[in-house]
Structures are given as structure tokens and as C-alpha cells.
Write a protein that holds these residues in place. Structure first.
Motif, mmCIF file in Angstrom:
data_model
loop_
_atom_site.group_PDB
_atom_site.id
_atom_site.type_symbol
_atom_site.label_atom_id
_atom_site.label_comp_id
_atom_site.label_asym_id
_atom_site.label_seq_id
_atom_site.Cartn_x
_atom_site.Cartn_y
_atom_site.Cartn_z
ATOM 1 N N GLU A 39 47.219 50.858 84.463
ATOM 2 C CA GLU A 39 47.838 50.137 83.275
ATOM 3 C C GLU A 39 46.943 50.433 82.176
ATOM 4 N N MET A 40 45.596 50.114 82.231
ATOM 5 C CA MET A 40 44.604 50.183 81.371
ATOM 6 C C MET A 40 44.582 51.707 80.890
ATOM 7 N N LEU A 41 44.525 52.708 81.744
ATOM 8 C CA LEU A 41 44.799 54.228 81.473
ATOM 9 C C LEU A 41 46.012 54.279 80.327
ATOM 10 N N THR A 42 47.020 53.789 80.788
ATOM 11 C CA THR A 42 48.291 54.041 80.094
ATOM 12 C C THR A 42 48.097 53.385 78.649
ATOM 13 N N ARG A 43 47.804 52.086 78.645
ATOM 14 C CA ARG A 43 47.607 51.444 77.242
ATOM 15 C C ARG A 43 46.420 52.322 76.547
ATOM 16 N N PHE A 44 45.580 52.691 77.270
ATOM 17 C CA PHE A 44 44.477 53.400 76.349
ATOM 18 C C PHE A 44 44.931 54.619 75.814
ATOM 19 N N LEU A 45 45.860 55.442 76.561
ATOM 20 C CA LEU A 45 46.435 56.727 76.090
ATOM 21 C C LEU A 45 47.579 56.520 75.083
ATOM 22 N N LYS A 46 48.324 55.393 75.351
ATOM 23 C CA LYS A 46 49.410 55.013 74.220
ATOM 24 C C LYS A 46 48.595 54.511 72.949
ATOM 25 N N ASP A 47 47.477 53.961 72.974
ATOM 26 C CA ASP A 47 46.638 53.740 71.825
ATOM 27 C C ASP A 47 46.185 55.058 71.191
#
Length: 170
Positions: A39-47
Motif C-alpha cells: 500500500e505504501m509503495l502504491t501510494r508512493f507511486l501514485k504520488d
């Protein structure tokens, strides 16, 4: 008959169950950690993607502004050259006209104007004379038409009177 198991036999089994529970809880914790990490990686990539899109839009805007500035400069240069060419052409034309005026200046211009005025006056007199003749012809025609009408009217009256008295007698 099976042998009775005592508290010692239950202990290894409890330890195995505890070990199994420990392994399950560790696996669950690892899954949670992996899920959180995903989730953190997904959020980071979305950001990161959103930031890249903003950056891209800003850079595209800057590029467009710079391109317009370059086009403005080119058009400015072109228009300045056109204005210079037109200025030189205007100066040449004015010099030509000045030389014509200077060459023909003096009494010749005055006589040209006087001759033109005389010619205009002659043309106007001729036109007015022709209009007067047309009016005269029209008046004569109208007079003839009135006389013809009067004559026909008299003839009709006389014919009517003759018929009236001729019918009354017979």
C-alpha cells in the motif's frame, strides 16, 4: 490398549501447537507487513505519478510560453523589416511626387486649373441648354396632347348631341 499419556506427552503437543500458532502469527504479521508495504509503495507511486504529471504540465506550459516568445521575436523581426521596406518605398514615392510638383510648379498648374474650370463651365452650360430643350419639347408635346384631347372631347360632345336630337325626332 494404548498407553496413557501423561502431562509430558501433552507438553510436546502444546509446544508444537504453540510453534504452529507462532508461525501462523508470524506469517500473518509478514502478510500484514507485505500488504502495508504494498500500500505504501502504491501510494508512493501514485504520488510520484501525480508529481510527474504536474511537472509535465508545468514544463509543457513553459515550453509553450518559450515557443510563443520565439515566434513573437521572429514575427517582430519580420514586421520591422516590412516597415523599413515600406518606409523606404514611401520616401521614394514622396520624392517622385515632390519632383513632379517642383517641375510643374508655377503658372502651368494655375493655367491647368483655369482650363479645367472653363471646361467644366462649358459642359455645365451645354447640359443646362440640353435640359431646357428637353423641357421645351415636353411642354410642346403636352400642349399638343391637350389640344388633341380637347378636339376629341368636342367631337364626342357634338356626336352625342346629334344622336340625342336625332333619336328624339325619329
Amino acid at each position: 490398549m494404548p498407553a496413557k499419556r501423561g502431562p509430558r506427552a501433552a507438553a510436546p503437543m502444546a509446544a508444537a501447537e504453540d510453534g504452529l500458532l507462532l508461525l501462523q502469527s508470524q506469517a500473518l504479521a509478514q502478510e500484514e507487513a507485505a500488504k502495508t508495504k504494498g500500500e505504501m509503495l502504491t501510494r508512493f507511486l501514485k504520488d510520484k505519478l501525480a508529481e510527474e504529471e504536474r511537472s509535465s504540465a508545468l514544463n509543457l506550459h513553459k515550453l509553450g510560453a518559450q515557443w510563443r516568445a520565439v515566434l513573437r521575436e521572429a514575427k517582430d523581426k519580420e514586421l520591422r523589416q516590412d516597415v523599413e521596406i515600406l518606409r523606404q518605398t514611401f520616401a521614394r514615392v514622396m520624392d517622385c511626387k515632390d519632383s513632379v510638383i517642383e517641375a510643374s510648379a508655377g503658372p502651368s498648374l494655375v493655367t491647368d486649373v483655369e482650363e479645367a474650370e472653363e471646361q467644366h463651365a462649358r459642359a455645365l452650360r451645354s447640359h443646362l441648354h440640353n435640359i431646357d430643350r428637353l423641357l421645351q419639347l415636353q411642354r410642346c408635346r403636352l400642349r399638343c396632347l391637350k389640344e388633341g384631347y380637347g378636339a376629341q372631347l368636342e367631337a364626342l360632345k357634338m356626336e352625342f348631341e346629334a344622336e340625342r336630337y336625332g333619336v328624339g325626332e325619329g
